[in-house]
Design an enzyme around this catalytic site. Structure first.
Site, PDB file in Angstrom:
ATOM      1  N   ASP A 252       0.817  -1.210   0.000  1.00 35.33           N
ATOM      2  CA  ASP A 252       0.000   0.000   0.000  1.00 35.33           C
ATOM      3  C   ASP A 252       0.853   1.263   0.000  1.00 35.33           C
ATOM      4  OD1 ASP A 252       0.644  -0.041   2.722  1.00 35.33           O
ATOM      5  OD2 ASP A 252      -1.157  -1.223   3.134  1.00 35.33           O
ATOM      6  N   LYS A 274      -4.522   3.629  -1.249  1.00 34.37           N
ATOM      7  CA  LYS A 274      -5.277   4.751  -1.795  1.00 34.37           C
ATOM      8  C   LYS A 274      -4.366   5.554  -2.696  1.00 34.37           C
ATOM      9  CE  LYS A 274      -7.902   5.553   2.292  1.00 34.37           C
ATOM     10  NZ  LYS A 274      -8.097   6.419   3.406  1.00 34.37           N
ATOM     11  N   MET A 387      -1.726   9.156  12.241  1.00 39.35           N
ATOM     12  CA  MET A 387      -2.830   9.687  11.424  1.00 39.35           C
ATOM     13  C   MET A 387      -3.422  10.943  12.041  1.00 39.35           C
ATOM     14  SD  MET A 387      -4.638   6.067  10.500  1.00 39.35           S
ATOM     15  CE  MET A 387      -4.300   5.287  12.061  1.00 39.35           C
TER      16      MET A 387
HETATM   17  N1  SAH Z   1       1.393   0.318  10.601  1.00 35.57           N
HETATM   18  C1  SAH Z   1       2.009   1.614  10.509  1.00 35.57           C
HETATM   19  C2  SAH Z   1       1.031   2.744  10.786  1.00 35.57           C
HETATM   20  C3  SAH Z   1      -0.079   2.856   9.800  1.00 35.57           C
HETATM   21  S1  SAH Z   1      -1.139   4.205  10.143  1.00 35.57           S
HETATM   22  C4  SAH Z   1       3.179   1.688  11.494  1.00 35.57           C
HETATM   23  O1  SAH Z   1       3.369   0.797  12.313  1.00 35.57           O
HETATM   24  O2  SAH Z   1       3.935   2.652  11.397  1.00 35.57           O
HETATM   25  C5  SAH Z   1      -0.497   5.446   9.089  1.00 35.57           C
HETATM   26  C6  SAH Z   1       0.120   6.556   9.905  1.00 35.57           C
HETATM   27  O3  SAH Z   1       1.404   6.188  10.354  1.00 35.57           O
HETATM   28  C7  SAH Z   1       0.358   7.815   9.102  1.00 35.57           C
HETATM   29  O4  SAH Z   1      -0.816   8.605   9.004  1.00 35.57           O
HETATM   30  C8  SAH Z   1       1.415   8.499   9.924  1.00 35.57           C
HETATM   31  O5  SAH Z   1       0.861   9.131  11.038  1.00 35.57           O
HETATM   32  C9  SAH Z   1       2.228   7.322  10.416  1.00 35.57           C
HETATM   33  N2  SAH Z   1       3.415   7.089   9.581  1.00 35.57           N
HETATM   34  C10 SAH Z   1       3.710   5.990   8.888  1.00 35.57           C
HETATM   35  N3  SAH Z   1       4.896   6.104   8.266  1.00 35.57           N
HETATM   36  C11 SAH Z   1       5.349   7.329   8.573  1.00 35.57           C
HETATM   37  C12 SAH Z   1       6.518   8.057   8.237  1.00 35.57           C
HETATM   38  N4  SAH Z   1       7.462   7.532   7.442  1.00 35.57           N
HETATM   39  N5  SAH Z   1       6.663   9.296   8.724  1.00 35.57           N
HETATM   40  C13 SAH Z   1       5.720   9.847   9.506  1.00 35.57           C
HETATM   41  N6  SAH Z   1       4.606   9.210   9.863  1.00 35.57           N
HETATM   42  C14 SAH Z   1       4.412   7.969   9.413  1.00 35.57           C
END
Ligand code: SAH
Length: 484
Positions: A252, A274, A387
């Site tokens: 994704d 998306k 998020m």
């Molecule tokens: N499973 C993922 C989270 C998914 S929810 C994890 O463990 O990281 C998606 C959210 O994760 C985004 O909206 C953001 O808030 C955060 N996120 C994921 N990758 C990121 C990155 N490289 N930099 C900043 N925020 C990130």
């Protein structure tokens, strides 16, 4: 890519080498190893080449290069120490469409000769498009040390069984799995360690082939894999393996293209995130697709940003798999909170500032808000909002309503761990405004807590990139909007 990498079959093919010195001798040695019919042109030869010529191993044309000597050649190498001669050879070869290499002159060369690690039949070729030969050599040394000496023996053995295995196991996926098990298994380990003689090895392979049910479709399986927050270096070894074993990769939006690229070349890649303008694949559809692919006998790698079990809906996907009786494994990944904090120089806990850490979804509006804001408002902790970018004002308001002081430190990390990472620090009073000014885009993570102040002293990553506040000040002054 500046060059197209190929391995050329030169057995019994005529090749012209111009030059009779050490450099020419090294190229000739390589050409002979590849079975080429070498003709060498030079006024004189060094000792080792004279020997080869006397033995009839190479053909020697004494004298200066003449264009007619190129006729019928399928490859040419110019290795004299006289640049004009090399250029002349190159020009004539080009005219005849004969691929030419001029030693140490990539401008004149149609092809370059890579550094190699020779474990024939396995050959590893390395090139830097002529930019950094010393780096290429270093890489070669590393590979030399890393690749087992008997790798070639193992590959040769596999080569001898290839057609037999192909005849016996018809389904291509099953065949690939046979070979994967073979190379990962005890027979290969014995061969690489030199532990068993050829006859016993061949008998063992025969036995393992007998044990395979020829027409069986292999059972499909799913690896739910955390790809980390973006930097491919943060992928785990296990994730890499799952990626390379997969027939299909479902990924994704949060998974960077460099990571998806690590999959096998012929693996199918399915984007299920998306994308602006595209129809959004629903979670139900993703679950159904995972089940369908696994039931077709495919090995599926479901790649998710960060960790699959942290705001990744990984649990829901596994429930669907479990209900369908499909085998799965879970490979944890570095979650955004850990990755972003590390690359921003913000320790999530610290004896002086934070004794606990809460990860919470910032997607917490209205009736679905089940977040315990009173708990999040307590001092002495770090709260990380995933998020949360679109709800920053709302989050600040709720915390302030619960008595969190306006000067509580907070930070937003945009594109954490990636080359475009920006860190915006402030307090609950001014962070939202700074984030708007800097035009922060997703993905971004919000960290609330005094630990974020440590960024000023502990930041280390991307330090040469302009700071977010500098960029925004520049952009705003340019547009004449920096009035407030
Ligand atoms: N499973 C993922 C989270 C998914 S929810 C994890 O463990 O990281 C998606 C959210 O994760 C985004 O909206 C953001 O808030 C955060 N996120 C994921 N990758 C990121 C990155 N490289 N930099 C900043 N925020 C990130």
């Amino acid at each position: 890519m500046d060059y197209f990498p190929i391995f050329l079959k030169l057995t019994d093919q005529p090749v012209l080498v111009v030059g009779g010195g050490e450099v020419a001798a090294r190229k000739i040695d390589l050409l002979l190893r590849a079975g080429a019919q070498v003709t060498v042109v030079a006024p004189e030869l060094i000792e080792s080449l004279i020997t080869l010529a006397n033995q009839g191993t190479i053909r020697y044309l004494q004298g200066e290069f003449a264009p007619a000597q190129l006729t019928g050649m399928c490859l040419a190498i110019a290795a004299t120490d006289r640049q004009p001669v090399n250029a002349w050879v190159a020009r004539h070869a080009e005219q005849l469409n004969i691929p030419v290499n001029v030693v140490d002159d990539r401008e004149l060369s149609r092809f370059i000769v890579p550094a190699i690690v020779d474990r024939s039949p396995v050959i590893v070729a390395i090139a830097s498009s002529g930019d950094a030969p010393v780096l290429t050599r270093r890489l070669r040394e590393k590979l030399e040390a890393f690749l087992p000496q008997r790798l070639g023996v193992l590959a040769g053995l596999a080569g001898r069984f290839r057609s037999l295995v192909k005849a016996r196991i018809e389904v291509p996926a099953a065949r690939r799995r046979f070979w994967e098990n073979f190379f990962d298994g005890p027979i290969a380990a014995d061969v690489l360690a030199g532990r068993s003689g050829p006859t016993s090895v061949e008998a063992q392979i025969d036995a393992s082939l007998q044990a395979v049910n020829a027409t069986d479709r292999p059972a499909g399986e799913v690896a739910l894999v955390g790809a980390g927050p973006g930097d491919p270096g943060l992928l785990t070894l296990r994730a890499l393996r799952a990626l390379q074993n997969a027939d299909v990769v479902l990924h994704d939006r949060l998974v960077s293209p460099q990571i998806v690229d690590l999959a096998r070349r012929d693996a199918e890649r399915v984007y299920v995130g998306k994308a602006p303008g595209a129809t959004h694949v629903t979670q139900e559809n993703i679950n159904a697709l995972l089940v369908k692919l696994a039931l077709q006998g495919k090995r599926v790698c479901r790649l998710k940003g960060g960790d699959p079990f942290i705001f990744g809906r990984g649990g829901e996907e596994l429930e669907a798999l479990a209900a369908a009786g499909i085998r799965f494994e879970v490979v944890p990944g570095i979650t955004a909170a850990a990755g972003c904090a590390a690359y921003a120089g913000i320790p999530l806990t610290h004896r002086d500032y934070a004794q606990s850490l809460t990860l919470v979804t910032g997607h917490c509006k209205g009736e679905t808000d089940q977040v315990d804001w009173d708990l999040l408002a307590r001092p002495g902790q770090t709260v990380v909002f995933y998020m949360g970018l679109g709800h920053l004002d709302d989050i600040v308001t709720r915390l302030r309503e619960r008595g969190v002081p306006a000067e509580r430190a907070a930070a937003v990390i945009e594109h954490g761990t990636q080359s475009t990472q920006r860190v915006i620090t402030g307090t609950l009073a001014d962070l939202a405004q700074k984030v708007t000014q800097a035009q922060v885009t997703s993905p971004a993570l919000l960290i609330v807590g005094e630990v974020t102040r440590l960024h000023d002293t502990l930041h280390w990553f991307n330090t040469t990139a302009p700071r977010a506040d500098e960029i925004s000040a520049f952009a705003f002054s340019n547009e004449g909007r920096l009035s407030a």
